[in-house]
Design an enzyme around this catalytic site. Structure first.
Site, PDB file in Angstrom:
ATOM      1  N   CYS A 130       0.817  -1.225   0.000  1.00 36.79           N
ATOM      2  CA  CYS A 130       0.000   0.000   0.000  1.00 36.79           C
ATOM      3  C   CYS A 130       0.846   1.268   0.000  1.00 36.79           C
ATOM      4  O   CYS A 130       0.333   2.357  -0.246  1.00 36.79           O
ATOM      5  CB  CYS A 130      -0.948   0.005   1.191  1.00 36.79           C
ATOM      6  SG  CYS A 130      -1.984  -1.452   1.244  1.00 36.79           S
ATOM      7  N   HIS A 273      -3.644   6.788   1.409  1.00 36.48           N
ATOM      8  CA  HIS A 273      -4.034   5.435   1.009  1.00 36.48           C
ATOM      9  C   HIS A 273      -5.402   5.134   1.637  1.00 36.48           C
ATOM     10  O   HIS A 273      -5.608   5.345   2.835  1.00 36.48           O
ATOM     11  CB  HIS A 273      -2.978   4.436   1.482  1.00 36.48           C
ATOM     12  CG  HIS A 273      -3.444   3.026   1.443  1.00 36.48           C
ATOM     13  ND1 HIS A 273      -3.999   2.472   0.307  1.00 36.48           N
ATOM     14  CD2 HIS A 273      -3.478   2.059   2.404  1.00 36.48           C
ATOM     15  CE1 HIS A 273      -4.342   1.221   0.565  1.00 36.48           C
ATOM     16  NE2 HIS A 273      -4.037   0.945   1.829  1.00 36.48           N
ATOM     17  N   ASN A 303     -10.327  -0.755  -0.224  1.00 31.93           N
ATOM     18  CA  ASN A 303      -8.862  -0.637  -0.209  1.00 31.93           C
ATOM     19  C   ASN A 303      -8.288  -1.345  -1.445  1.00 31.93           C
ATOM     20  O   ASN A 303      -8.339  -2.572  -1.544  1.00 31.93           O
ATOM     21  CB  ASN A 303      -8.350  -1.289   1.090  1.00 31.93           C
ATOM     22  CG  ASN A 303      -6.841  -1.312   1.199  1.00 31.93           C
ATOM     23  OD1 ASN A 303      -6.121  -1.083   0.230  1.00 31.93           O
ATOM     24  ND2 ASN A 303      -6.359  -1.620   2.388  1.00 31.93           N
TER      25      ASN A 303
HETATM   26  O1  UT7 Z   1      -3.992  -1.374   3.465  1.00 33.68           O
HETATM   27  C1  UT7 Z   1      -3.026  -1.644   4.425  1.00 33.68           C
HETATM   28  C2  UT7 Z   1      -3.286  -0.954   5.679  1.00 33.68           C
HETATM   29  N1  UT7 Z   1      -4.438  -1.544   6.333  1.00 33.68           N
HETATM   30  C3  UT7 Z   1      -5.019  -0.888   7.290  1.00 33.68           C
HETATM   31  O2  UT7 Z   1      -4.653   0.229   7.574  1.00 33.68           O
HETATM   32  C4  UT7 Z   1      -6.125  -1.570   8.062  1.00 33.68           C
HETATM   33  C5  UT7 Z   1      -6.031  -1.157   9.509  1.00 33.68           C
HETATM   34  N2  UT7 Z   1      -7.049  -1.814  10.357  1.00 33.68           N
HETATM   35  C6  UT7 Z   1      -8.331  -1.503  10.258  1.00 33.68           C
HETATM   36  O3  UT7 Z   1      -8.749  -0.726   9.439  1.00 33.68           O
HETATM   37  C7  UT7 Z   1      -9.277  -2.117  11.278  1.00 33.68           C
HETATM   38  O4  UT7 Z   1      -8.518  -2.713  12.304  1.00 33.68           O
HETATM   39  C8  UT7 Z   1     -10.261  -3.170  10.679  1.00 33.68           C
HETATM   40  C9  UT7 Z   1     -11.281  -2.474   9.784  1.00 33.68           C
HETATM   41  C10 UT7 Z   1      -9.497  -4.204   9.892  1.00 33.68           C
HETATM   42  C11 UT7 Z   1     -11.021  -3.860  11.789  1.00 33.68           C
HETATM   43  O5  UT7 Z   1     -11.719  -2.887  12.590  1.00 33.68           O
HETATM   44  P1  UT7 Z   1     -11.579  -2.895  14.180  1.00 33.68           P
HETATM   45  O6  UT7 Z   1     -12.456  -1.834  14.695  1.00 33.68           O
HETATM   46  O7  UT7 Z   1     -10.119  -2.807  14.491  1.00 33.68           O
HETATM   47  O8  UT7 Z   1     -12.182  -4.301  14.534  1.00 33.68           O
HETATM   48  P2  UT7 Z   1     -11.496  -5.474  15.356  1.00 33.68           P
HETATM   49  O9  UT7 Z   1     -10.505  -6.204  14.545  1.00 33.68           O
HETATM   50  O10 UT7 Z   1     -11.044  -4.917  16.687  1.00 33.68           O
HETATM   51  O11 UT7 Z   1     -12.739  -6.429  15.625  1.00 33.68           O
HETATM   52  C12 UT7 Z   1     -13.832  -5.991  16.445  1.00 33.68           C
HETATM   53  C13 UT7 Z   1     -14.881  -7.083  16.410  1.00 33.68           C
HETATM   54  C14 UT7 Z   1     -14.307  -8.472  16.645  1.00 33.68           C
HETATM   55  O12 UT7 Z   1     -15.253  -9.194  17.421  1.00 33.68           O
HETATM   56  P3  UT7 Z   1     -14.995  -9.465  19.002  1.00 33.68           P
HETATM   57  O13 UT7 Z   1     -13.685 -10.210  19.057  1.00 33.68           O
HETATM   58  O14 UT7 Z   1     -14.886  -8.102  19.608  1.00 33.68           O
HETATM   59  O15 UT7 Z   1     -16.182 -10.250  19.388  1.00 33.68           O
HETATM   60  C15 UT7 Z   1     -14.238  -9.064  15.288  1.00 33.68           C
HETATM   61  O16 UT7 Z   1     -14.336 -10.471  15.285  1.00 33.68           O
HETATM   62  O17 UT7 Z   1     -15.494  -7.114  15.126  1.00 33.68           O
HETATM   63  C16 UT7 Z   1     -15.435  -8.449  14.612  1.00 33.68           C
HETATM   64  N3  UT7 Z   1     -15.316  -8.368  13.166  1.00 33.68           N
HETATM   65  C17 UT7 Z   1     -16.379  -8.306  12.360  1.00 33.68           C
HETATM   66  N4  UT7 Z   1     -17.694  -8.297  12.596  1.00 33.68           N
HETATM   67  C18 UT7 Z   1     -18.522  -8.200  11.539  1.00 33.68           C
HETATM   68  C19 UT7 Z   1     -14.185  -8.338  12.433  1.00 33.68           C
HETATM   69  N5  UT7 Z   1     -14.500  -8.247  11.127  1.00 33.68           N
HETATM   70  C20 UT7 Z   1     -15.849  -8.233  11.044  1.00 33.68           C
HETATM   71  C21 UT7 Z   1     -16.758  -8.144   9.981  1.00 33.68           C
HETATM   72  N6  UT7 Z   1     -18.083  -8.122  10.277  1.00 33.68           N
HETATM   73  N7  UT7 Z   1     -16.365  -8.055   8.711  1.00 33.68           N
END
Ligand code: UT7
Length: 348
Positions: A130, A273, A303
């Protein structure tokens, strides 16, 4: 193939006594037909439009069709950018392709060169995920500033759908396919439009975001073994990468602005990005840049890896929002982990 009369790229004349600058003179992006909505993803994995939209800002993403490729989409974006710059493919001296999903691991830049008919250009790939587009843009500027090349196309193209695990809701909702391109041109050193840049890598965080080659040893002959395997789908520690991005992106932009002798008030458009709307918002807030100056097409494209910055830039140029003389602050970040920024003025 049409034969053109022009000196080969490697003999582009430069006066060693002169200093050269870079101008940003054209942009383009490929049109992808197929759209995958959040609602469609919710039929495939345990997710919802509401979760995806509130956590990322993404509503849909484009997916390459069966005949699309990095070669075809990259060439489409590049051809538009070259035409917008008022050039012909034969005028191009260098093509840099930022991609992590080439059609051929030996590189797709030469395939794009051939597709374009840019027969005088030297072409090669750059892989920095990225961050790839910003890294490639800065690399191109070095060739231009030394006087080596006059007209350079930088393409950012990725088909992350090839590397997506469609059963993993943590990653499959994030990515889309796309291609964008920019034409950079040599100008007088006193008129240099690349005002500053700053690039970084931190391999100690490499295991946060990968599309790793998984291999096993297979006996060849005697006690010699060879490695056999294949590239695995994207894995990401989302929270760690998020933390990294909201810290490093404002930091690198502040440094680049300092090197340019500018402040955030001088920025007309912030083009990050397109990883997550919350990252865009957090960076803009920390830099005190109002939302109306932050370029976002997250909702439409998701993305698209190395393609996200040139697609966003092109959409804002084509719609007339980015005008000649506008100051743009670009920042790419992601796998490596790597991150970088470039401050530039748009137009000749
Ligand atoms: O391109 C390269 C650079 N990439 C990035 O910059 C990405 C950086 N990271 C992010 O943008 C975010 O961390 C994500 C969008 C990937 C995830 O968002 P988050 O707010 O950090 O969510 P999380 O990983 O902390 O997950 C929160 C909850 C979890 O459930 P529990 O463990 O709290 O019960 C996940 O299992 O959300 C759950 N979850 C989902 N639920 C519904 C994770 N993905 C999904 C989904 N739908 N698609």
């Amino acid at each position: 193939m049409i034969q053109h009369n022009r000196a080969p790229a490697n003999s582009v004349s430069a006066d060693p006594a002169k200093t050269y600058g870079v101008a940003f003179v054209g942009s383009g992006s490929a049109k992808l037909e197929a759209v995958l909505s959040n609602a469609q993803l919710a039929e495939m994995v345990d997710t919802s439009d509401e979760w995806i939209a509130t956590r990322t800002g993404i509503r849909q993403r484009h997916i390459a069709g069966p005949t699309d490729s990095i070669r075809s989409l990259g060439a489409e974006a590049a051809a538009i950018a070259i035409a917008q710059a008022g050039l012909n493919p034969i005028d191009i001296d260098l093509i840099l392709l930022a991609t992590s999903t080439p059609d051929d691991l030996f590189g797709s830049a030469c395939q794009i060169q051939h597709e374009l008919g840019a027969s005088h250009a030297v072409a090669f790939d750059i892989t920095a995920a990225c961050s790839g587009f910003v890294f490639a843009l800065v690399t191109a500027a070095q060739f231009i500033r030394t006087g080596a090349y006059q007209n350079v196309v930088v393409v950012g193209a990725d088909l992350l759908s090839r590397l997506t695990d469609w059963h993993d809701r943590r990653t499959c909702v994030l990515f889309g396919d796309g291609a964008g391109a920019l034409v950079m041109q040599r100008c007088e050193g006193s008129a240099d439009h690349l005002l500053s840049f700053d690039l970084h890598s931190d391999g100690s965080l490499n295991d946060c975001l990968n599309a790793a080659y998984e291999r096993e040893s297979v006996p060849l002959t005697g006690d010699i073994t060879v490695q056999k395997g294949r590239f695995q789908p994207v894995t990401m520690n989302g929270r760690e990468v998020y933390r990294f991005a909201v810290k490093r992106v404002p930091e690198v932009l502040e440094k680049a602005l300092f090197y340019a002798g500018l402040s955030t008030h001088d920025i007309d458009w912030l083009i990050l990005h397109q990883a997550n709307q919350r990252i865009l918002d957090a960076a803009a807030q920390r830099l005190n840049i109002p939302a109306e100056r932050v370029v976002s097409n997250m909702a439409k494209h998701g993305n698209t890896d190395a393609a996200s910055i040139p697609i966003a830039l092109d959409e804002w140029v084509q719609s007339g929002k980015i005008k000649t003389g506008d100051t743009l602050a670009l920042s790419g970040f992601g796998a490596g982990l790597s991150w970088g920024a470039a401050i530039l003025t748009w137009g000749k």
